[in-house]
Design an enzyme around this catalytic site. Sequence first.
Site, PDB file in Angstrom:
ATOM      1  N   HIS A  53       1.326  12.959 -29.233  1.00 53.98           N
ATOM      2  CA  HIS A  53       0.787  11.625 -28.956  1.00 53.98           C
ATOM      3  C   HIS A  53       0.147  11.042 -30.216  1.00 53.98           C
ATOM      4  CE1 HIS A  53      -1.214   8.422 -26.676  1.00 53.98           C
ATOM      5  NE2 HIS A  53      -2.214   8.640 -27.491  1.00 53.98           N
TER       6      HIS A  53
ATOM      7  N   ARG B 211      -1.723  22.199 -14.396  1.00 56.72           N
ATOM      8  CA  ARG B 211      -0.723  21.178 -14.767  1.00 56.72           C
ATOM      9  C   ARG B 211      -0.905  20.729 -16.224  1.00 56.72           C
ATOM     10  NH1 ARG B 211       1.714  16.153 -11.189  1.00 56.72           N
ATOM     11  NH2 ARG B 211       3.049  15.336 -12.858  1.00 56.72           N
TER      12      ARG B 211
ATOM     13  N   ARG C 127       0.821  -1.238   0.000  1.00 54.26           N
ATOM     14  CA  ARG C 127       0.000   0.000   0.000  1.00 54.26           C
ATOM     15  C   ARG C 127       0.836   1.261   0.000  1.00 54.26           C
ATOM     16  NH1 ARG C 127      -3.185  -3.092   3.699  1.00 54.26           N
ATOM     17  NH2 ARG C 127      -4.792  -4.136   2.490  1.00 54.26           N
TER      18      ARG C 127
ATOM     19  N   LYS D 157       3.799  11.388 -11.333  1.00 50.60           N
ATOM     20  CA  LYS D 157       2.973  10.562 -12.224  1.00 50.60           C
ATOM     21  C   LYS D 157       3.706   9.252 -12.470  1.00 50.60           C
ATOM     22  CE  LYS D 157       0.381  13.962 -14.930  1.00 50.60           C
ATOM     23  NZ  LYS D 157       0.199  14.542 -16.277  1.00 50.60           N
TER      24      LYS D 157
ATOM     25  N   HIS E 277       9.374  10.071 -28.216  1.00 55.21           N
ATOM     26  CA  HIS E 277       8.375  10.921 -27.564  1.00 55.21           C
ATOM     27  C   HIS E 277       8.725  12.416 -27.670  1.00 55.21           C
ATOM     28  CE1 HIS E 277       5.525  12.284 -24.516  1.00 55.21           C
ATOM     29  NE2 HIS E 277       6.523  12.862 -23.881  1.00 55.21           N
TER      30      HIS E 277
ATOM     31  N   GLU F 251      -3.504  17.593 -11.602  1.00 56.96           N
ATOM     32  CA  GLU F 251      -3.873  18.061 -12.940  1.00 56.96           C
ATOM     33  C   GLU F 251      -5.363  18.367 -13.062  1.00 56.96           C
ATOM     34  OE1 GLU F 251      -1.591  16.307 -16.171  1.00 56.96           O
ATOM     35  OE2 GLU F 251      -3.301  16.575 -17.484  1.00 56.96           O
TER      36      GLU F 251
ATOM     37  N   LYS G 185       8.523  23.096 -13.472  1.00 59.88           N
ATOM     38  CA  LYS G 185       7.600  21.975 -13.255  1.00 59.88           C
ATOM     39  C   LYS G 185       7.209  21.867 -11.786  1.00 59.88           C
ATOM     40  CE  LYS G 185       6.289  17.306 -14.114  1.00 59.88           C
ATOM     41  NZ  LYS G 185       6.396  16.076 -14.900  1.00 59.88           N
TER      42      LYS G 185
ATOM     43  N   ASN H 167       1.342  19.770 -20.901  1.00 63.27           N
ATOM     44  CA  ASN H 167       1.101  18.914 -22.065  1.00 63.27           C
ATOM     45  C   ASN H 167       1.228  19.675 -23.380  1.00 63.27           C
ATOM     46  OD1 ASN H 167       0.546  16.768 -20.331  1.00 63.27           O
ATOM     47  ND2 ASN H 167      -1.575  17.430 -20.104  1.00 63.27           N
TER      48      ASN H 167
ATOM     49  N   HIS I   7       1.833  17.854 -26.575  1.00 57.48           N
ATOM     50  CA  HIS I   7       1.682  16.422 -26.323  1.00 57.48           C
ATOM     51  C   HIS I   7       0.477  15.817 -27.029  1.00 57.48           C
ATOM     52  CE1 HIS I   7       4.859  17.076 -23.470  1.00 57.48           C
ATOM     53  NE2 HIS I   7       4.831  15.830 -23.068  1.00 57.48           N
TER      54      HIS I   7
ATOM     55  N   GLU J 121      11.533  18.763 -24.158  1.00 57.30           N
ATOM     56  CA  GLU J 121      10.774  19.076 -22.938  1.00 57.30           C
ATOM     57  C   GLU J 121      11.359  20.309 -22.237  1.00 57.30           C
ATOM     58  OE1 GLU J 121       8.005  17.503 -22.210  1.00 57.30           O
ATOM     59  OE2 GLU J 121       8.163  15.482 -23.077  1.00 57.30           O
TER      60      GLU J 121
HETATM   61  P1  NAD Z   1      13.848   5.359 -21.513  1.00 58.44           P
HETATM   62  O1  NAD Z   1      13.697   5.210 -20.071  1.00 58.44           O
HETATM   63  O2  NAD Z   1      13.381   4.234 -22.379  1.00 58.44           O
HETATM   64  O3  NAD Z   1      15.376   5.660 -21.853  1.00 58.44           O
HETATM   65  C1  NAD Z   1      15.770   5.788 -23.201  1.00 58.44           C
HETATM   66  C2  NAD Z   1      16.940   4.871 -23.520  1.00 58.44           C
HETATM   67  O4  NAD Z   1      18.126   5.420 -22.963  1.00 58.44           O
HETATM   68  C3  NAD Z   1      16.829   3.464 -22.923  1.00 58.44           C
HETATM   69  O5  NAD Z   1      17.344   2.546 -23.852  1.00 58.44           O
HETATM   70  C4  NAD Z   1      17.736   3.521 -21.698  1.00 58.44           C
HETATM   71  O6  NAD Z   1      18.251   2.256 -21.358  1.00 58.44           O
HETATM   72  C5  NAD Z   1      18.791   4.457 -22.164  1.00 58.44           C
HETATM   73  N1  NAD Z   1      19.486   5.232 -21.140  1.00 58.44           N
HETATM   74  C6  NAD Z   1      18.953   5.823 -20.044  1.00 58.44           C
HETATM   75  N2  NAD Z   1      19.864   6.584 -19.439  1.00 58.44           N
HETATM   76  C7  NAD Z   1      21.019   6.450 -20.133  1.00 58.44           C
HETATM   77  C8  NAD Z   1      22.314   7.007 -20.020  1.00 58.44           C
HETATM   78  N3  NAD Z   1      22.596   7.892 -19.058  1.00 58.44           N
HETATM   79  N4  NAD Z   1      23.249   6.652 -20.920  1.00 58.44           N
HETATM   80  C9  NAD Z   1      22.955   5.781 -21.940  1.00 58.44           C
HETATM   81  N5  NAD Z   1      21.736   5.256 -22.120  1.00 58.44           N
HETATM   82  C10 NAD Z   1      20.779   5.588 -21.226  1.00 58.44           C
HETATM   83  O7  NAD Z   1      13.127   6.647 -22.081  1.00 58.44           O
HETATM   84  P2  NAD Z   1      12.884   8.142 -21.536  1.00 58.44           P
HETATM   85  O8  NAD Z   1      12.816   8.968 -22.750  1.00 58.44           O
HETATM   86  O9  NAD Z   1      13.789   8.491 -20.436  1.00 58.44           O
HETATM   87  O10 NAD Z   1      11.433   8.034 -20.887  1.00 58.44           O
HETATM   88  C11 NAD Z   1      10.304   7.744 -21.661  1.00 58.44           C
HETATM   89  C12 NAD Z   1       9.203   7.279 -20.743  1.00 58.44           C
HETATM   90  O11 NAD Z   1       8.913   8.318 -19.816  1.00 58.44           O
HETATM   91  C13 NAD Z   1       7.916   6.951 -21.445  1.00 58.44           C
HETATM   92  O12 NAD Z   1       7.441   5.713 -21.000  1.00 58.44           O
HETATM   93  C14 NAD Z   1       6.968   8.068 -21.028  1.00 58.44           C
HETATM   94  O13 NAD Z   1       5.632   7.648 -20.962  1.00 58.44           O
HETATM   95  C15 NAD Z   1       7.508   8.416 -19.665  1.00 58.44           C
HETATM   96  N6  NAD Z   1       7.191   9.780 -19.226  1.00 58.44           N
HETATM   97  C16 NAD Z   1       6.654   9.934 -17.993  1.00 58.44           C
HETATM   98  C17 NAD Z   1       6.366  11.191 -17.512  1.00 58.44           C
HETATM   99  C18 NAD Z   1       5.812  11.361 -16.136  1.00 58.44           C
HETATM  100  O14 NAD Z   1       5.449  12.483 -15.765  1.00 58.44           O
HETATM  101  N7  NAD Z   1       5.780  10.318 -15.337  1.00 58.44           N
HETATM  102  C19 NAD Z   1       6.643  12.324 -18.293  1.00 58.44           C
HETATM  103  C20 NAD Z   1       7.216  12.140 -19.551  1.00 58.44           C
HETATM  104  C21 NAD Z   1       7.494  10.856 -20.006  1.00 58.44           C
HETATM  105  N1  GLY Z   2       4.546  15.219 -18.069  1.00 60.31           N
HETATM  106  C1  GLY Z   2       3.466  16.056 -17.698  1.00 60.31           C
HETATM  107  C2  GLY Z   2       3.175  16.048 -16.241  1.00 60.31           C
HETATM  108  O1  GLY Z   2       3.919  15.536 -15.452  1.00 60.31           O
HETATM  109  O2  GLY Z   2       2.156  16.565 -15.855  1.00 60.31           O
END
Ligand code: NAD
Ligand code: GLY
Length: 364
Positions: free
Chosen positions: A252, A241, A121, A143, A266, A237, A227, A245, A248, A185
Site C-alpha cells: 500500500h 483475517r 438496506r 469486503k 496492486h 478481521e 481465504k 494482508n 499489503h 495474491e
Molecule cells: P479491475 O477490476 O480494475 O480489473 C483490471 C482490468 O482488467 C480492468 O481494466 C478490467 O476492465 C479488466 N478486466 C477484468 N476482467 C477481464 C477479463 N477477463 N479480460 C480482459 N480484461 C478484464 O482490477 P482488479 O485487479 O480485479 O481489482 C482491483 C480492485 O480490487 C481494487 O479496487 C482493490 O481495492 C479491490 N480489492 C478488493 C478486495 C476485497 O477483499 N474486497 C481485495 C483485493 C482487492
Molecule cells: N483482501 C483481504 C481480505 O479480504 O481480508
Amino acid sequence: MSEEIAVELGARRYPIHVGAGLIAKAGALLKPIAKGPVPVVTDSHVAALHLEPLLAAMRAAGIDARQIVLEPGEATKSFGELERLCGALLDLGVDRGGLIVALGGGVIGDLVGFAAGILKRGVDFAQVPTTLLAQVDSSVGGKTAISVPQGKNLIGLFHQPRLVIADIAVLGTLPRRELLAGYAEVAKYGALGDAEFFAWLEANAARALAGDEAALTHAVAHSCRVKAAVVARDERESGERALLNLGHTFGHGLEAATGFSQRLLHGEGVAIGMVLAFRLSERLGLSPAADTARLIAHLKAVGLPTAISDVPGPRPGVDALLAHMAHDKKAKDGRIVFVLAKGLGKTFTTAEVPAESLRAVLAA
Ligand code: NAD
Ligand code: GLY
C-alpha cells in the site's frame, strides 16, 4: 472439471464454484436465488468480452437478466458512480428480495457489493469475478468499498455475496500483467499459512499461468479454500483475517507513493511487499534467509517484481513510504501493523517493529 468451496458463515453460508466454462452454467447456479429483474453490472472491457454469454445463460434458465455497463478503472469506485449505480438499479426495479450480479474485477465487485449492501438496506448479490485477483481474493469474504480523496477503500461495509462463480476460462482474455498481479495474491496464500501449497506453486505456477485448466483450477480453488477458512473464523478481521494482508502494508505504501498509477498494480505492490515483509522478518531474526530467497526466486520466476528498485520511475523515498504506511487503514492507534513471518507458511501480526530495522529494509 470444477470445484465447490463453501464459506461457512452459518445462515449466510455460500458456495464458490471454480472451473472452466462455468459462465455457461451460471443460469442454473443463479436461478434458485434470482427474483424479478436481475441486473448484471460490469465494466465496458468485460462487457465486450464476457457479458453476452452470461446474459444468454441466465435468460436460458428463465432469469430476467438486464445489464448495466460502467467505465473500467479505479475511478469507478467513487461516490458519484455509486449514486449513479444505485439510481440505475432502482430504475430497473430491483427490490428487497432481488439479486444483483457483479461481473468483473475487484473494482466492479467492490462497488456492486457496496451498492447491494445499502440499496433498500441490503439486497442479495452474486460475484462472477473475471480477474485472477478477483477470483482468489476480492470476490470472497464480503469486503466492499469505494474510495474517496482521503484514501482508497475508506468507505464500505461487509456484505457477503450469496454465490461466487469463478470461471477460469475468462482469465484467457486478461492482459498478462493483470494475470501476474493477481497471481501475487495466490502466492500470498502459500506464503502466509500453507507451505505445502507454496511448494505446489513452485512446481506448477508456470503451467497454471500458461492456462492449464487443471493447474489453474487448483490454484484458484485452493486460494479460495484458504481465504474461505480464514473468513469463516474471523469475518470482521478482529484477528486472524489480518494475516491476509501479508505484503499489503508495504504494498500500500508503494502504491500510494506511486500515485495508485499504472507504474505499480496492486498485486505487484503485494509481491514486493511480501518480499519486504520476509526481509524484515529475516533482519529481526525471525525467519530464515533461505525462505526469503525461495520467495524471491518464485516471484521472479513467474515474472513479478520483487524489489523497490523494480518499480519503474524515480525510487520512492523511505520517509514518503513510511508516511504512506502510517496512513494505512489497518494502522492501529497510529502504529503500523505488520504481517511478519517465522518462515514460509508461518505468519503473525505485530506492531512491535524497531524503526531502524524498518528503515533499513526500505532503504536496501
Ligand atoms: P479491475 O477490476 O480494475 O480489473 C483490471 C482490468 O482488467 C480492468 O481494466 C478490467 O476492465 C479488466 N478486466 C477484468 N476482467 C477481464 C477479463 N477477463 N479480460 C480482459 N480484461 C478484464 O482490477 P482488479 O485487479 O480485479 O481489482 C482491483 C480492485 O480490487 C481494487 O479496487 C482493490 O481495492 C479491490 N480489492 C478488493 C478486495 C476485497 O477483499 N474486497 C481485495 C483485493 C482487492
Ligand atoms: N483482501 C483481504 C481480505 O479480504 O481480508
